[in-house]
Design a protein around this motif. Structure first.
Motif, PDB file in Angstrom:
ATOM      1  N   SER A  44      -5.023  25.790 -22.492  1.00 12.21           N
ATOM      2  CA  SER A  44      -5.195  25.319 -21.157  1.00 12.21           C
ATOM      3  C   SER A  44      -6.844  24.859 -21.349  1.00 12.21           C
ATOM      4  O   SER A  44      -7.032  23.984 -20.507  1.00 12.21           O
ATOM      5  N   SER A  47      -6.102  21.278 -22.911  1.00  9.90           N
ATOM      6  CA  SER A  47      -5.171  20.431 -21.807  1.00  9.90           C
ATOM      7  C   SER A  47      -6.518  20.160 -20.598  1.00  9.90           C
ATOM      8  O   SER A  47      -6.643  19.045 -20.345  1.00  9.90           O
ATOM      9  N   VAL A 129       1.980  19.217 -24.563  1.00 10.08           N
ATOM     10  CA  VAL A 129       1.074  18.490 -23.492  1.00 10.08           C
ATOM     11  C   VAL A 129       0.602  17.527 -24.044  1.00 10.08           C
ATOM     12  O   VAL A 129       0.781  16.592 -23.233  1.00 10.08           O
ATOM     13  N   SER A 133       1.425  13.891 -22.537  1.00  7.37           N
ATOM     14  CA  SER A 133       0.438  12.857 -21.235  1.00  7.37           C
ATOM     15  C   SER A 133      -0.053  11.688 -22.469  1.00  7.37           C
ATOM     16  O   SER A 133      -1.009  10.720 -22.554  1.00  7.37           O
TER      17      SER A 133
END
Length: 140
Positions: A44, A47, A129, A133
């Motif tokens: 995270s 990210s 991710v 993205s």
């Protein structure tokens, strides 16, 4: 998204999240936490950095491809499993060092396994991710 507030807080929060993820990893073999939750927190943080600075900047910061992280984590977890049969013990038997370290505690194969899980989760989540993205080039 390129805002001054997001870019400034990304760097501070990223460091805090990475330290917290290592804390979760180290306490996980004795208390709630461990490789999975620590890996999620670490992913995270990257990210969030990708949200603030872009996917390419996050890839450069990571310095290693997420798929390579998955392979490394699987090897580390497998090594923790095959250590016990070397001493004629059942597969995946937990082995610990007799001398505890001041901050970490006793080192052993459960911590090694949790570290492998941490690396695998980090690689899988970042691969997802980064893949989601990235923008596809426009077709004419």
């Amino acid at each position: 998204m390129n805002t001054l507030i997001l870019n400034t807080t990304c760097r501070v929060i990223m460091g805090l999240l990475l330290v917290f993820s290592v804390f979760l990893l180290l306490r996980g073999h004795n208390l709630p936490g461990g490789g999975f939750s620590g890996g999620l927190v670490a992913a995270s943080s990257f990210s969030l950095f990708a949200l603030g600075y872009g996917v390419e900047a996050a890839r450069r910061l990571l310095r290693i491809h997420p798929c390579t992280l998955i392979g490394i984590g699987l090897v580390v977890a497998l090594v923790s499993a095959v250590v016990a049969p070397v001493w004629d013990l059942p597969f995946f038997t937990g082995l610990w060092d007799k001398n505890p370290l001041p901050v970490v505690g006793k080192l052993g194969t459960p911590l090694l396994f949790d570290t492998g899980v941490y690396i695998v989760v980090l690689g899988v989540v970042l691969q997802l991710v980064f893949s989601f993205s990235e923008e596809e080039p426009e077709k004419n």
